[in-house]
Design an enzyme around this catalytic site. Structure first.
Site, short mmCIF file in Angstrom:
data_model
loop_
_atom_site.label_atom_id
_atom_site.label_comp_id
_atom_site.label_asym_id
_atom_site.label_seq_id
_atom_site.Cartn_x
_atom_site.Cartn_y
_atom_site.Cartn_z
N LYS A 1 0.92 -1.33 0.11
CA LYS A 1 0.09 0.03 -0.10
C LYS A 1 0.81 1.36 -0.03
O LYS A 1 0.41 2.36 -0.65
CB LYS A 1 -0.90 0.02 1.21
CG LYS A 1 -0.14 -0.20 2.56
CD LYS A 1 -0.64 -1.39 3.19
CE LYS A 1 0.22 -1.82 4.12
NZ LYS A 1 0.07 -2.99 4.89
N VAL A 53 -5.46 -3.56 0.90
CA VAL A 53 -6.27 -2.88 1.76
C VAL A 53 -7.22 -3.78 2.37
O VAL A 53 -7.82 -4.78 1.47
CB VAL A 53 -7.26 -1.84 1.27
CG1 VAL A 53 -8.21 -1.28 2.12
CG2 VAL A 53 -6.42 -0.72 0.48
N GLY A 74 -6.51 -6.82 3.73
CA GLY A 74 -5.96 -8.04 3.78
C GLY A 74 -6.99 -9.03 2.97
O GLY A 74 -7.28 -8.88 1.76
N GLY A 109 2.44 -11.92 13.03
CA GLY A 109 2.70 -11.41 11.53
C GLY A 109 1.85 -10.52 10.85
O GLY A 109 1.32 -10.41 9.91
N GLU A 145 3.47 -4.29 10.43
CA GLU A 145 4.48 -3.84 9.43
C GLU A 145 5.85 -4.02 9.96
O GLU A 145 6.15 -4.08 11.08
CB GLU A 145 4.34 -2.37 9.08
CG GLU A 145 2.77 -1.94 8.65
CD GLU A 145 2.81 -2.97 7.30
OE1 GLU A 145 3.31 -2.68 6.17
OE2 GLU A 145 1.53 -3.75 7.21
N ASP A 165 -0.30 3.56 8.38
CA ASP A 165 -0.82 2.36 7.28
C ASP A 165 -1.97 2.58 7.04
O ASP A 165 -2.48 2.50 5.86
CB ASP A 165 -0.34 1.09 8.50
CG ASP A 165 -0.97 -0.19 7.47
OD1 ASP A 165 -0.56 -0.59 6.66
OD2 ASP A 165 -2.05 -0.43 7.81
N LYS A 221 -3.99 3.01 3.33
CA LYS A 221 -5.13 2.48 2.73
C LYS A 221 -6.21 3.13 2.59
O LYS A 221 -7.03 3.22 1.32
CB LYS A 221 -5.60 1.42 3.93
CG LYS A 221 -4.42 0.09 4.00
CD LYS A 221 -4.76 -0.68 5.27
CE LYS A 221 -3.82 -1.57 5.36
NZ LYS A 221 -3.84 -2.45 6.90
N GLY A 272 -2.24 -10.66 8.40
CA GLY A 272 -1.70 -11.99 8.56
C GLY A 272 -1.54 -12.83 7.42
O GLY A 272 -1.80 -12.37 6.35
N1 HSE Z 1 -0.16 -4.19 9.36
C1 HSE Z 1 -1.03 -4.37 8.55
C2 HSE Z 1 -2.15 -4.33 9.56
C3 HSE Z 1 -1.02 -5.41 7.84
O1 HSE Z 1 -1.86 -4.68 10.73
O2 HSE Z 1 -3.50 -3.94 9.11
C4 HSE Z 1 -2.14 -5.53 6.66
O3 HSE Z 1 -2.20 -4.45 5.78
#
Ligand code: HSE
Length: 577
Positions: free
Chosen positions: A347, A374, A376, A428, A431, A442, A446, A543
């Site tokens: 993104k 955007v 996941g 996981g 970022e 972040d 998005k 994830g």
């Molecule tokens: N770090 C981001 C979040 C990962 O936690 O939403 C997914 O875009």
């Protein structure tokens, strides 16, 4: 008419040969849910489970209790339905197992060859109001007195057709290991059979070589229901319907899509595993990784340190999952310029450089896709695009960062900020630099991509008004929880007299609110259309598996487009000769 189109998909034992094949079913189901469909997934037992269970019953003699045999054999479908639901949940699709009791599938007649006579339609529709997928063990019902019953050999087809009819489904697709119904064995390379494009119900019973259970076809005929028969990820099913026989054009057999992968970390490894499960469809050429010594089963011959080697290899598509701004942007640009499609979850790059990269892609006649950037596994860009094109969009509000949502939930439980962040990193979600999660940047990247899709405007993410949770008082989160509220980091976008208003800020919600019920790493987006309708999409927003399923959906789109291109070229060449 339902609020959501319903698609019934049936996965037989020929598609679910082993447990690993469940990921193929997940991908197929996601293909439809990302288009806004609710899916009823009817499953058979995995591989040869049914035969093994029947043989096992027979070791007890010849005069067997039908009830006991039915109960034993039905464990095959129960197992595959439970496992598929777990696989769907892992990928972030909100799924519910709807066994024969919940489905209310009543039957009559012989226990081992029973006839379905009704389902509990209101209950299933109400389940589908809240879940994207209902997973139904096929082949199994209940007699009036509650005894378990089976719908005869191949009975999962009948379950699917029966359920599709009663729910008024838009589509009933039986997913097989062959792409439809052929004149004879499609494996025959000498006397190559033609494939039916359409075939009437009566003809399908005669010519279908048992690919579809005849009782299912007869039921469909009685109710005028079209059955689609296709392989996974297909755009060209055979239709068993009211039309007479017609044949599909014959094209050269499908060529695998050649894929280069940049990155095999949290998401990259999930994508690699899915690609590797479909060797007939995807040819993985090269993978760039930081660490060459690994224990994750990737063949060392595929690995390289040098991402440029991947970009210049003979691939049709490059999947960029290394993240960060540089060299990701340069690699994407070079791949597009060399005529390769690019799929990315980045993104940062797309929100800052998407406009130029799109132009390069258009010029080169290739695609730049970024559904996973955007939400996941939550199909946010897809739904926003659909509504923007139909009725237009008024506002968007959502929880679009999984890490902060996860941390806020842990803080509410009393965990320290450091421990909560550590857990999010271990799982996981966060970022590489988690500051961008915590300070809302972040979410801002998005939101910029959502704004582009909703209103065609490229906002500079740095200009988006933003307050993160990095200085948020943990005690305030716990106080809110004690008073029945949840803190959520919300991204909002609206278009007013003075242009677009975009904002990221923490807000307080009562526990009954959809955002408060968006838990852990989940994301949720509310899209208000110009006509005032509100559509909500929710699921896991971060994830390995949720992001991988979204990346793979873009890969599958390119694969289908490529097959169509080959078919069109073939037709043009045929007309010219
Ligand atoms: N770090 C981001 C979040 C990962 O936690 O939403 C997914 O875009």
């Amino acid at each position: 008419m339902h609020r959501y189109p319903i698609t019934v998909l049936k996965f037989g034992s020929s598609v679910l040969c082993c447990e690993a094949d469940l990921s193929k079913a997940v991908q197929e189901i996601y293909r439809w849910t990302r288009d806004g469909h609710r899916v009823v997934a009817v499953v058979s037992a995995i591989g040869s489970t049914t035969d093994s269970l029947v043989a096992r019953a027979q070791t007890y003699g010849s005069n067997l209790s039908d009830e006991a045999v039915a109960m034993l054999v039905a464990t095959g479908e129960a197992t595959s339905a439970a496992l598929l639901t777990l696989a769907l949940e892992r990928a972030g699709l909100h799924s519910v197992v709807v066994d024969e009791v919940r489905l209310g599938l009543r039957t009559r007649g012989p226990i081992l060859n029973a006839e379905p006579c009704g389902i509990d339609v209101p209950r299933v529709l109400s389940i589908l109001e809240n879940a994207s997928v209902a997973v139904v063990p096929g082949f199994v019902g209940r007699q009036e007195d509650g005894t378990l019953s089976l719908l005869g050999r191949g009975g999962s087809d009948l379950t699917a057709v029966f359920v599709a009819h009663h729910l008024g489904a838009e589509r009933c697709r039986l997913v097989k290991d062959v792409n439809g119904i052929f004149e004879h064995d499609p494996a025959d390379k000498v006397n190559v059979p033609r494939r039916y494009s359409t075939v009437s119900w009566a003809q399908a019973v005669r010519v279908g070589n048992g690919v579809v259970q005849p009782r299912a076809i007869e039921f469909a005929e009685q109710h005028g229901l079209t059955i689609e028969v296709a392989t996974l990820n297909s755009d060209s099913p055979t239709l068993i319907c009211g039309l007479p026989i017609s044949f599909a054009d014959q094209f050269p057999s499908a060529t695998p899509l050649r894929v280069g992968l940049l990155g095999a970390g949290t998401v990259g490894l999930g994508v690699y595993r899915t690609l590797a499960a479909h060797p007939e469809t995807f040819d993985i050429r090269r993978i760039a990784v930081r660490q060459l010594e690994r224990e994750d089963g990737i063949p060392p011959a595929l690995l390289t340190h040098d991402p440029w080697e991947v970009v210049s290899s003979d691939c049709d598509v490059i999947i960029e999952l290394i993240g960060g701004l540089s060299p990701a942007r340069e690699l994407i640009e070079a791949a597009l310029k060399s005529g390769k499609h690019v799929i990315t979850a980045n993104k940062l790059v797309v929100s800052r450089h998407g406009k130029q990269l799109r132009r390069i892609a258009e010029f080169a006649g290739v695609q730049l896709l970024y559904s996973a950037a955007v939400g996941g596994g939550v199909p946010m860009l897809e739904q926003v695009s659909r509504i923007a094109q139909s009725s237009g969009i008024r506002t968007l509000h959502g929880v679009v960062n999984g890490t902060t949502n996860f941390i806020l939930d842990r803080l509410a439980e009393g965990l320290s900020r450091e421990d909560a962040l550590g857990e999010a990193q271990r799982l996981g979600f966060a970022e590489q630099d988690p500051t961008s999660d915590l300070d809302g940047s972040d979410a801002a990247h998005k939101l910029a991509l959502l704004a582009q899709t909703a209103f065609g405007a490229w906002l500079n993410p740095a200009d988006i008004e933003r307050t993160g949770i990095e200085h948020f008082d943990s005690e305030a989160v716990r106080d809110a929880a004690r008073s029945g509220h949840s803190v959520r980091l919300v991204a909002s976008l609206s278009r007013g007299e003075f242009g677009l208003r975009a904002r990221i800020a923490p807000q307080l919600f009562a526990h009954t609110h959809a955002f408060a019920q968006t838990i852990n790493e989940e994301n949720c987006l509310e899209i208000e259309s110009q006509s005032g309708d509100v559509v909500q999409v929710r699921g896991k927003g971060a994830g390995r598996w949720p992001t991988a399923v979204s990346v793979m959906a873009d890969v599958c789109d390119i694969y289908r487009a490529q097959q169509l291109g080959v078919a069109e070229e073939f037709l043009v060449a045929g007309r010219a000769s």
